[in-house]
Design a protein around this motif. Structure first.
Motif, mmCIF file in Angstrom:
data_model
loop_
_atom_site.group_PDB
_atom_site.id
_atom_site.type_symbol
_atom_site.label_atom_id
_atom_site.label_comp_id
_atom_site.label_asym_id
_atom_site.label_seq_id
_atom_site.Cartn_x
_atom_site.Cartn_y
_atom_site.Cartn_z
ATOM 1 N N LEU A 70 -5.536 0.362 -2.691
ATOM 2 C CA LEU A 70 -6.024 1.696 -2.341
ATOM 3 C C LEU A 70 -6.741 1.753 -0.997
ATOM 4 O O LEU A 70 -7.163 2.835 -0.593
ATOM 5 C CB LEU A 70 -6.944 2.223 -3.443
ATOM 6 N N LEU A 114 1.420 5.412 -5.371
ATOM 7 C CA LEU A 114 1.646 4.046 -5.851
ATOM 8 C C LEU A 114 2.071 4.036 -7.317
ATOM 9 O O LEU A 114 3.001 3.317 -7.701
ATOM 10 C CB LEU A 114 0.380 3.216 -5.644
ATOM 11 N N ARG A 115 1.410 4.838 -8.138
ATOM 12 C CA ARG A 115 1.770 4.887 -9.560
ATOM 13 C C ARG A 115 3.151 5.515 -9.765
ATOM 14 O O ARG A 115 3.946 5.047 -10.589
ATOM 15 C CB ARG A 115 0.713 5.669 -10.348
ATOM 16 N N ASP A 154 0.801 -1.231 0.000
ATOM 17 C CA ASP A 154 0.000 0.000 0.000
ATOM 18 C C ASP A 154 0.828 1.273 0.000
ATOM 19 O O ASP A 154 0.257 2.363 0.059
ATOM 20 C CB ASP A 154 -0.933 0.009 1.214
ATOM 21 N N ASP A 160 -2.069 6.962 -1.259
ATOM 22 C CA ASP A 160 -3.006 7.175 -2.363
ATOM 23 C C ASP A 160 -2.471 6.642 -3.688
ATOM 24 O O ASP A 160 -1.326 6.198 -3.801
ATOM 25 C CB ASP A 160 -3.355 8.668 -2.494
ATOM 26 N N GLU A 161 -3.339 6.704 -4.701
ATOM 27 C CA GLU A 161 -3.010 6.143 -6.010
ATOM 28 C C GLU A 161 -1.824 6.855 -6.642
ATOM 29 O O GLU A 161 -0.984 6.216 -7.289
ATOM 30 C CB GLU A 161 -4.225 6.236 -6.929
ATOM 31 N N GLN A 162 -1.735 8.158 -6.472
ATOM 32 C CA GLN A 162 -0.645 8.910 -7.075
ATOM 33 C C GLN A 162 0.717 8.385 -6.606
ATOM 34 O O GLN A 162 1.628 8.187 -7.418
ATOM 35 C CB GLN A 162 -0.769 10.392 -6.737
ATOM 36 N N ILE A 207 -3.219 -1.264 -9.984
ATOM 37 C CA ILE A 207 -3.840 -0.614 -8.835
ATOM 38 C C ILE A 207 -5.180 -1.290 -8.597
ATOM 39 O O ILE A 207 -5.962 -1.476 -9.542
ATOM 40 C CB ILE A 207 -4.065 0.894 -9.090
ATOM 41 N N LYS A 215 -8.796 -1.587 -6.038
ATOM 42 C CA LYS A 215 -9.649 -0.950 -5.037
ATOM 43 C C LYS A 215 -10.231 -1.955 -4.054
ATOM 44 O O LYS A 215 -10.662 -1.579 -2.956
ATOM 45 C CB LYS A 215 -10.795 -0.191 -5.719
#
Length: 217
Positions: A186, A195-196, A167, A191-193, A203, A205
């Motif tokens: 997530l 992780l990417r 995570d 947050d997703e930003q 990714i 959810k």
């Protein structure tokens, strides 16, 4: 035939543990007459081991104060099963399916090793995790890939066939450095930003999305 192999991070991936970590650290701060933090702040303090958690919570203090805080935190937290720590919704359902498929399951955490083993044994004793590793003095912490690579070797699986699930950026960095497939979740602490930015190949959810990804390979 090589088995599909999945390495999970623990806190923020399998277990929602942030409240218990925060409460324990805040008790230490209070005992040192220092300011405490909101629970949400701890989502950004954790992920890199107890020493970094303490540094983040304390800020600029002497090594002596930090060492004392680490000692007190370990005594306060001490691996006992805290009441607020539970698996995230959908984790057991995911593990049920992975177990049916006879996949290799492992845990690699920056939580102290004895605490990691204690929690996995309590919550996931029925799932046959073949490798469970927390932070050890003689092994570099994530994002150093050494421990992840050693897990793959012990399971006789090429690193590029291993799914590493976590995570935080630390988990994504570990996966990429070990040449593993990185799945960022997530529901955890980041947050997703993030992780990417740090290399997530996928990714998700919800936990069951992980199953679909693994089965597609």
């Amino acid at each position: 035939m090589e088995k599909n192999t999945v390495i999970f991070d623990l806190d923020g991936t399998l277990l929602d543990s942030i409240e218990d970590i925060a409460v324990s650290m805040n008790k230490v701060l209070e005992s040192l007459n220092l300011s405490t933090h909101n629970i949400k702040d701890y989502k950004y303090f954790v992920g890199s081991g107890v020493d970094i958690l303490v540094e983040n919570a304390l800020g600029k203090f002497s090594k002596e104060i930090k060492d004392e805080a680490i000692k007190r935190f370990k005594l306060e937290y001490d691996g006992k099963l805290h009441s607020k720590t539970i698996p995230y919704e959908g984790i057991y359902e995911l593990l049920d399916e992975l177990k049916k498929l006879n996949y290799n399951l492992a845990v690699l955490s920056n939580k102290p090793h004895e605490f990691t083993v204690s929690y996995v044994n309590h919550f996931f004793q029925d799932y046959g995790f073949k490798e469970v590793h927390g932070q050890k003095d003689n092994v570099p912490k994530k994002p150093n890939p050494q421990a992840a690579i050693e897990i793959a070797k012990s399971l006789n699986v090429p690193c590029e066939k291993v799914f590493f699930i976590g995570d935080t950026k630390v988990d994504m960095q570990t996966a990429k450095s070990a040449n593993m497939l990185a799945i960022g979740v997530l529901w955890g602490f980041r947050d997703e930003q993030e992780l990417r930015e740090f290399g997530a190949d996928f990714i998700v959810k919800t936990p069951m999305e992980i199953l679909n990804i693994i089965k597609s390979y």
